[in-house]
Scaffold this active site. Structure first.
Site, PDB file in Angstrom:
ATOM      1  N   GLY A  59       0.797  -1.216   0.000  1.00 20.45           N
ATOM      2  CA  GLY A  59       0.000   0.000   0.000  1.00 20.45           C
ATOM      3  C   GLY A  59       0.834   1.273   0.000  1.00 20.45           C
ATOM      4  O   GLY A  59       0.302   2.365  -0.036  1.00 20.45           O
ATOM      5  N   CYS A  60       2.151   1.119   0.061  1.00 13.52           N
ATOM      6  CA  CYS A  60       3.040   2.277   0.015  1.00 13.52           C
ATOM      7  C   CYS A  60       3.593   2.405  -1.400  1.00 13.52           C
ATOM      8  O   CYS A  60       4.039   1.419  -1.980  1.00 13.52           O
ATOM      9  CB  CYS A  60       4.203   2.110   0.994  1.00 13.52           C
ATOM     10  SG  CYS A  60       3.703   2.094   2.715  1.00 13.52           S
ATOM     11  N   THR A  61       3.563   3.606  -1.943  1.00 19.34           N
ATOM     12  CA  THR A  61       4.137   3.834  -3.260  1.00 19.34           C
ATOM     13  C   THR A  61       5.645   3.674  -3.189  1.00 19.34           C
ATOM     14  O   THR A  61       6.255   3.042  -4.034  1.00 19.34           O
ATOM     15  CB  THR A  61       3.772   5.240  -3.768  1.00 19.34           C
ATOM     16  OG1 THR A  61       2.344   5.361  -3.761  1.00 19.34           O
ATOM     17  CG2 THR A  61       4.286   5.478  -5.156  1.00 19.34           C
TER      18      THR A  61
END
Length: 141
Positions: free
Chosen positions: A46-48
C-alpha cells in the site's frame, strides 16, 4: 526524539519546508536496517515508496513489540521514524489503543502530505496495528 518533542518542534516551525526538513532529519537518524531484510515479505503493501518493516516480540510480560523499519524515500523515512517512536517498545494493547490519527492531524501532516504519502502512512499504521493484533491473539508467537 520523543513524540511530544516532535510535536512541539513541528508546532514551532511555521514553514512547511522546515517541517519537511525535520522529517528528513528524523529519517536520517533511523538505526541501520539490514539489507537482508529488504524482502517482499517485509515490504509494507500500500506504500508507493518501498517501506520495509521488521517486528520483534519481547519475552516481557506483557510482551512488548519492537519495530524496525526503513524506506527508500526521504520524507517517508521521516514518517517511519515518527511511527517507530509512537509504537516501538509498546505492548499490543498500547499500540491498539493509541490514537495515531490525532497525532497525524496535530502535526498537520493530513493537510500537507500528498495523497500517496498519506495512503502510505495509513498502510504502515495498518500493518503495525495488525502485528499488534496478531501478538495479542497469539502472545507466544
Amino acid at each position: 526524539m520523543d513524540l511530544q518533542r516532535i510535536a512541539d518542534t513541528f508546532e514551532m516551525l511555521d514553514d512547511w519546508e522546515d517541517r519537511y526538513s525535520l522529517l528528513i532529519d528524523l529519517g536520517r537518524k533511523l538505526p541501520e536496517f539490514p539489507d537482508a531484510a529488504r524482502t517482499e515479505d517485509n515490504r509494507v503493501e500500500g506504500c508507493t515508496s518501498n517501506v520495509w518493516l521488521l517486528t520483534h516480540v519481547t519475552d516481557d510480560q506483557p510482551p512488548r513489540i519492537e519495530f524496525q523499519a526503513d524506506s527508500d524515500a526521504f520524507i517517508v523515512k521521516g514518517l517511519v521514524a515518527i511511527l517507530l517512536e509512537a509504537y516501538s517498545g509498546k505492548t499490543a494493547q498500547e499500540i491498539l489503543d493509541m490514537d495515531i490519527e490525532s497525532l497525524f492531524n496535530e502535526l498537520g501532516l493530513a493537510q500537507q502530505l500528498t495523497p500517496n504519502r498519506r495512503d502510505g502512512f495509513v498502510a504502515m499504521v495498518k500493518r503495525m496495528r495488525a502485528e499488534a493484533q496478531a501478538t495479542q491473539s497469539h502472545p507466544t508467537a
